[in-house]
Design a protein around this motif. Structure first.
Motif, PDB file in Angstrom:
ATOM      1  N   SER A 168       0.845  -1.206   0.000  1.00  0.00           N
ATOM      2  CA  SER A 168       0.000   0.000   0.000  1.00  0.00           C
ATOM      3  C   SER A 168       0.873   1.245   0.000  1.00  0.00           C
ATOM      4  CB  SER A 168      -0.915   0.022   1.225  1.00  0.00           C
ATOM      5  OG  SER A 168      -1.800  -1.051   1.215  1.00  0.00           O
ATOM      6  N   PHE A 169       1.880   1.270   0.867  1.00  0.00           N
ATOM      7  CA  PHE A 169       2.775   2.420   0.940  1.00  0.00           C
ATOM      8  C   PHE A 169       3.593   2.570  -0.341  1.00  0.00           C
ATOM      9  CE2 PHE A 169       3.134   2.651   5.880  1.00  0.00           C
ATOM     10  CZ  PHE A 169       1.809   3.006   5.950  1.00  0.00           C
ATOM     11  N   LEU A 170       4.041   1.452  -0.890  1.00  0.00           N
ATOM     12  CA  LEU A 170       4.790   1.494  -2.143  1.00  0.00           C
ATOM     13  C   LEU A 170       3.957   2.140  -3.240  1.00  0.00           C
ATOM     14  CD1 LEU A 170       7.197   0.680  -3.982  1.00  0.00           C
ATOM     15  CD2 LEU A 170       6.062  -1.528  -4.286  1.00  0.00           C
ATOM     16  N   GLY A 171       2.730   1.695  -3.396  1.00  0.00           N
ATOM     17  CA  GLY A 171       1.846   2.272  -4.402  1.00  0.00           C
ATOM     18  C   GLY A 171       1.545   3.737  -4.139  1.00  0.00           C
ATOM     19  N   TYR A 172       1.350   4.062  -2.872  1.00  0.00           N
ATOM     20  CA  TYR A 172       0.987   5.431  -2.491  1.00  0.00           C
ATOM     21  C   TYR A 172       2.129   6.408  -2.767  1.00  0.00           C
ATOM     22  CZ  TYR A 172      -1.029   9.182   0.366  1.00  0.00           C
ATOM     23  OH  TYR A 172      -1.549  10.367   0.798  1.00  0.00           O
ATOM     24  N   PHE A 173       3.309   6.095  -2.232  1.00  0.00           N
ATOM     25  CA  PHE A 173       4.415   7.041  -2.318  1.00  0.00           C
ATOM     26  C   PHE A 173       5.107   7.061  -3.669  1.00  0.00           C
ATOM     27  CE2 PHE A 173       4.042   6.627   2.340  1.00  0.00           C
ATOM     28  CZ  PHE A 173       3.792   7.955   2.603  1.00  0.00           C
ATOM     29  N   THR A 174       4.742   6.157  -4.555  1.00  0.00           N
ATOM     30  CA  THR A 174       5.276   6.211  -5.909  1.00  0.00           C
ATOM     31  C   THR A 174       4.209   6.621  -6.919  1.00  0.00           C
ATOM     32  OG1 THR A 174       4.902   3.830  -6.207  1.00  0.00           O
ATOM     33  CG2 THR A 174       7.110   4.529  -5.484  1.00  0.00           C
ATOM     34  N   SER A 175       3.017   6.964  -6.434  1.00  0.00           N
ATOM     35  CA  SER A 175       1.961   7.404  -7.346  1.00  0.00           C
ATOM     36  C   SER A 175       2.252   8.834  -7.796  1.00  0.00           C
ATOM     37  CB  SER A 175       0.589   7.331  -6.680  1.00  0.00           C
ATOM     38  OG  SER A 175       0.466   8.332  -5.697  1.00  0.00           O
ATOM     39  N   GLU A 176       1.909   9.107  -9.012  1.00  0.00           N
ATOM     40  CA  GLU A 176       2.176  10.406  -9.607  1.00  0.00           C
ATOM     41  C   GLU A 176       1.505  11.531  -8.815  1.00  0.00           C
ATOM     42  OE1 GLU A 176       1.904  12.495 -14.009  1.00  0.00           O
ATOM     43  OE2 GLU A 176       1.304  10.413 -13.744  1.00  0.00           O
ATOM     44  N   ILE A 177       0.289  11.303  -8.358  1.00  0.00           N
ATOM     45  CA  ILE A 177      -0.453  12.329  -7.610  1.00  0.00           C
ATOM     46  C   ILE A 177       0.281  12.716  -6.328  1.00  0.00           C
ATOM     47  CG2 ILE A 177      -2.578  12.760  -6.297  1.00  0.00           C
ATOM     48  CD1 ILE A 177      -4.013  10.989  -8.403  1.00  0.00           C
TER      49      ILE A 177
END
Length: 187
Positions: A168-177
């Motif tokens: 979850s954190f990986l996806g969150y902190f690497t998301s463009e937004i």
């Protein structure tokens, strides 16, 4: 920070080796907020539980939360495509351990999981003393096959929770937004 470098650094800390293009593909396919997205690893009930956990780990505040970024699908795809077969089995068994705890604590069926009940159960599981925390980390580092039955169930539970949280954190902190939001806050 360059998004590709961030992804590689995060994966390295997780001990995973996956091509950057694979991760970016997962992120892009998950960020479209598709309502009827088909899960590839978790079934319908499990995906709802993952959705609740993502919402607890990364709730919506003044900026977008994990559900806004469709991170449930990202976690689902990461589990299906990045984890070894053995780790996938452990995640499924750990999910079952979490649901057993849920049913014992709330005397409810797995289909009755909610964000509020997940938050309470996570508080019980994760708000532990420093001694128990050290014990859990040792357990997570140990060879699963050599553990006692009680230790195995505890290990599975924590492997499941930490994997869902880390993805979850990986996806969150690497998301463009989020990267754009962070850049604008630093400016």
């Amino acid at each position: 920070m360059d998004r590709r470098i961030a992804i590689k650094n995060i994966l390295a800390t997780l001990g995973l080796t996956v091509s950057t293009s694979t991760i970016i593909g997962f992120l892009e396919s998950c960020s479209d907020n598709k309502v009827a997205e088909v899960s590839v690893f978790f079934d319908k009930t499990e995906i709802y539980l993952i959705d609740c956990l993502v919402d607890v780990f990364l709730p919506r505040t003044s900026i977008v939360g994990g559900k806004d970024l469709n991170l449930t699908q990202f976690v689902d795809k990461m589990c299906a495509n990045v984890l070894t077969i053995q780790k996938q089995k452990e995640i499924k068994l750990g999910l079952n351990e979490f649901l057993k705890k849920f049913e014992q604590k709330f005397n409810k069926e797995a289909s009755e999981v909610s964000v509020d009940t997940c938050e309470i159960l996570l508080d019980i599981c994760l708000n532990i003393s420093k001694e128990k925390e050290v014990e859990v980390f040792k357990l997570l580092e140990s060879d699963y096959s050599s553990l006692s039955k009680h230790s195995k169930s505890k290990c599975l539970l924590y492997r499941f929770l930490t994997t869902v949280r880390e993805f979850s954190f990986l996806g969150y902190f690497t998301s463009e937004i989020i990267i754009k939001t962070e850049k604008s806050l630093l400016s």
